[in-house]
Write an enzyme that holds these catalytic residues in place. Structure first.
Site, mmCIF file in Angstrom:
data_model
loop_
_atom_site.group_PDB
_atom_site.id
_atom_site.type_symbol
_atom_site.label_atom_id
_atom_site.label_comp_id
_atom_site.label_asym_id
_atom_site.label_seq_id
_atom_site.Cartn_x
_atom_site.Cartn_y
_atom_site.Cartn_z
ATOM 1 N N HIS A 1 39.569 38.304 49.118
ATOM 2 C CA HIS A 1 40.573 39.163 48.467
ATOM 3 C C HIS A 1 40.987 40.218 49.492
ATOM 4 C CE1 HIS A 1 39.086 38.436 44.073
ATOM 5 N NE2 HIS A 1 40.295 37.924 44.185
ATOM 6 N N CYS B 1 36.206 46.521 43.854
ATOM 7 C CA CYS B 1 36.315 45.421 42.881
ATOM 8 C C CYS B 1 36.041 45.907 41.464
ATOM 9 C CB CYS B 1 35.322 44.317 43.196
ATOM 10 S SG CYS B 1 35.553 43.544 44.785
HETATM 11 N N1 ARG Z 1 32.950 36.861 41.669
HETATM 12 C C1 ARG Z 1 34.261 37.433 41.713
HETATM 13 C C2 ARG Z 1 35.246 36.414 42.256
HETATM 14 O O1 ARG Z 1 34.900 35.694 43.137
HETATM 15 C C3 ARG Z 1 34.289 38.673 42.557
HETATM 16 C C4 ARG Z 1 35.602 39.390 42.514
HETATM 17 C C5 ARG Z 1 35.672 40.536 43.450
HETATM 18 N N2 ARG Z 1 36.829 41.314 43.221
HETATM 19 C C6 ARG Z 1 37.609 41.871 44.155
HETATM 20 N N3 ARG Z 1 38.558 42.656 43.759
HETATM 21 N N4 ARG Z 1 37.468 41.608 45.430
HETATM 22 O O2 ARG Z 1 36.360 36.294 41.796
#
Ligand code: ARG
Length: 287
Positions: free
Chosen positions: A179, A280
Site C-alpha cells: 500500500h 493503517c
Molecule cells: N492485512 C491487511 C491487508 O493486507 C493490512 C492492511 C494494512 N493497511 C494499510 N493501510 N496499509 O489488507
C-alpha cells in the site's frame, strides 16, 4: 514520550500541530487467518488482547495530543477491519468508498460505507478497485495514488473525478510495501500556516518513473532506509508537529527530530503481524 513545544534552535522550529479528526476500529476480532500480504502468516498465533492493548495506547495518545477520534464498530469475521485507513478516502465531506482487491476484505466496504452515510458524509460508491487511504494520500491539494498491488490505475482516474483534484500515480514494486501508506508518509497537513507540505518515503519501493516524479516534486523529502521501513516506520501519522511512528524505526525518528518534528514511538508489533502499522489503523476524516 515528550509532548513539549518545538525547540527553537532546530530547523523547522515553526512546526505547528493541527488538530485532526480520525476514524479508528478496535481490533476486537483481530487475528491472522488468511494471507494477502507477505507479513501475514496464518500458521503463527496472534494475541488479540495484546493487539487491543497496543491499539488502545495509540488511541489514547491521539486523544492526549488533542485530536478528535471517532470509532466504527468492529464486525466479527472481518479481522482486518482494524486497518481503518482502507475504509475509504475523504475530502470536503465526501467519502469515496473502498472496493477491496481481495474477497477476504470485501465485507468491510459496506460496513465503512454505512458509517460514512450515518456520519454526515456524502458517500460515493466506487466502480474501481481501491483500498482507500491505504493508497490515496492527500499532500496539499494533490492526491498521491499508489498502484501495483491493490488499488487499480482506473481507480486513480475515478478518485480524481470524484474530488476534482490532481492525481499523481505512483507504481509500487516491492510486495512488502503493498500500500502507498507503507512506503510514503505525509508529514505536513493541508494548511497555509506550514507552507509547502513535505513527505518521507522509501525510494526502493517505487519504480524508476515514480521515484523520479517524487524527486522532482519533493526535493526536500525525508528519504527513509529499508531498516526503518521494515518496521513499517513510514506507516506513521503526523499532525504537522507530532509524528506517531513505530518505535523501532529509530533512524527515521532521528531524521524527523533533526527537521523539527516531534516523533513519538509506539509499539504496534501485534498489528504488524497483519501487515499494518500506525497509519493503517487511522483514517483521516476531512469534513
Ligand atoms: N492485512 C491487511 C491487508 O493486507 C493490512 C492492511 C494494512 N493497511 C494499510 N493501510 N496499509 O489488507
Amino acid at each position: 514520550m515528550t509532548l513539549t513545544a518545538p525547540d527553537p534552535t532546530v530547523e523547522g522550529a515553526a512546526r505547528v500541530a493541527v488538530p485532526r479528526t480520525w476514524l479508528m476500529c478496535r481490533p476486537e476480532h483481530f487475528t491472522v487467518e488468511y494471507r494477502i500480504n507477505p507479513w501475514m502468516h496464518p500458521e503463527h498465533p496472534t494475541d488479540t488482547s495484546r493487539a487491543l492493548a497496543q491499539w488502545q495506547r495509540l488511541h489514547d495518545l491521539y486523544v492526549e495530543l488533542g485530536h478528535d477520534v471517532r470509532l466504527i464498530d468492529p464486525e466479527p469475521g472481518l479481522p482486518d477491519m482494524v486497518y481503518a485507513a482502507n475504509g475509504g478516502f475523504t475530502i470536503d465531506g465526501i467519502a469515496y468508498a473502498p472496493r477491496f482487491a481481495h474477497p477476504e476484505r470485501a465485507g468491510e466496504a459496506p460496513a465503512y460505507s454505512r458509517w460514512f452515510a450515518d456520519n454526515g458524509f456524502r458517500l460515493v460508491e466506487a466502480a474501481e478497485t481501491n483500498e482507500g487511504e491505504g493508497d490515496f494520500l492527500l499532500v496539499g491539494d494533490t492526491i498521491l495514488a499508489g498502484t501495483g498491488f491493490r488499488s487499480s490505475n482506473s481507480s486513480h482516474e475515478e478518485v480524481g473525478r470524484v474530488f476534482d483534484r490532481e492525481v499523481v500515480s505512483l507504481e509500487l514494486v516491492d510486495p512488502r510495501f503493498y500500500h502507498l501508506d507503507t512506503a510514503l508518509a505525509v508529514l505536513d497537513p493541508v494548511t497555509p500556516a506550514v507552507g509547502a507540505p513535505n513527505i518521507a518515503y522509501l525510494p526502493g519501493a517505487f519504480d524508476d518513473r515514480s521515484r523520479a516524479e517524487l524527486e522532482r516534486r519533493y526535493p526536500d523529502a525525508v528519504l527513509v532506509s529499508d531498516e526503518d521501513a521494515v518496521w513499517l516506520g513510514l506507516n506513521c501519522i503526523s499532525d504537522g508537529y507530532n509524528v506517531v511512528i513505530a518505535e523501532r524505526a529509530t533512524g527515521f525518528e532521528a531524521s524527523l527530530r533533526e527537521r523539527g518534528y516531534n516523533p513519538i514511538g509506539v509499539d504496534l508489533s501485534e498489528l504488524l503481524l497483519g501487515g499494518g502499522g500506525v497509519k493503517c489503523c487511522t483514517l483521516e476524516l476531512r469534513y
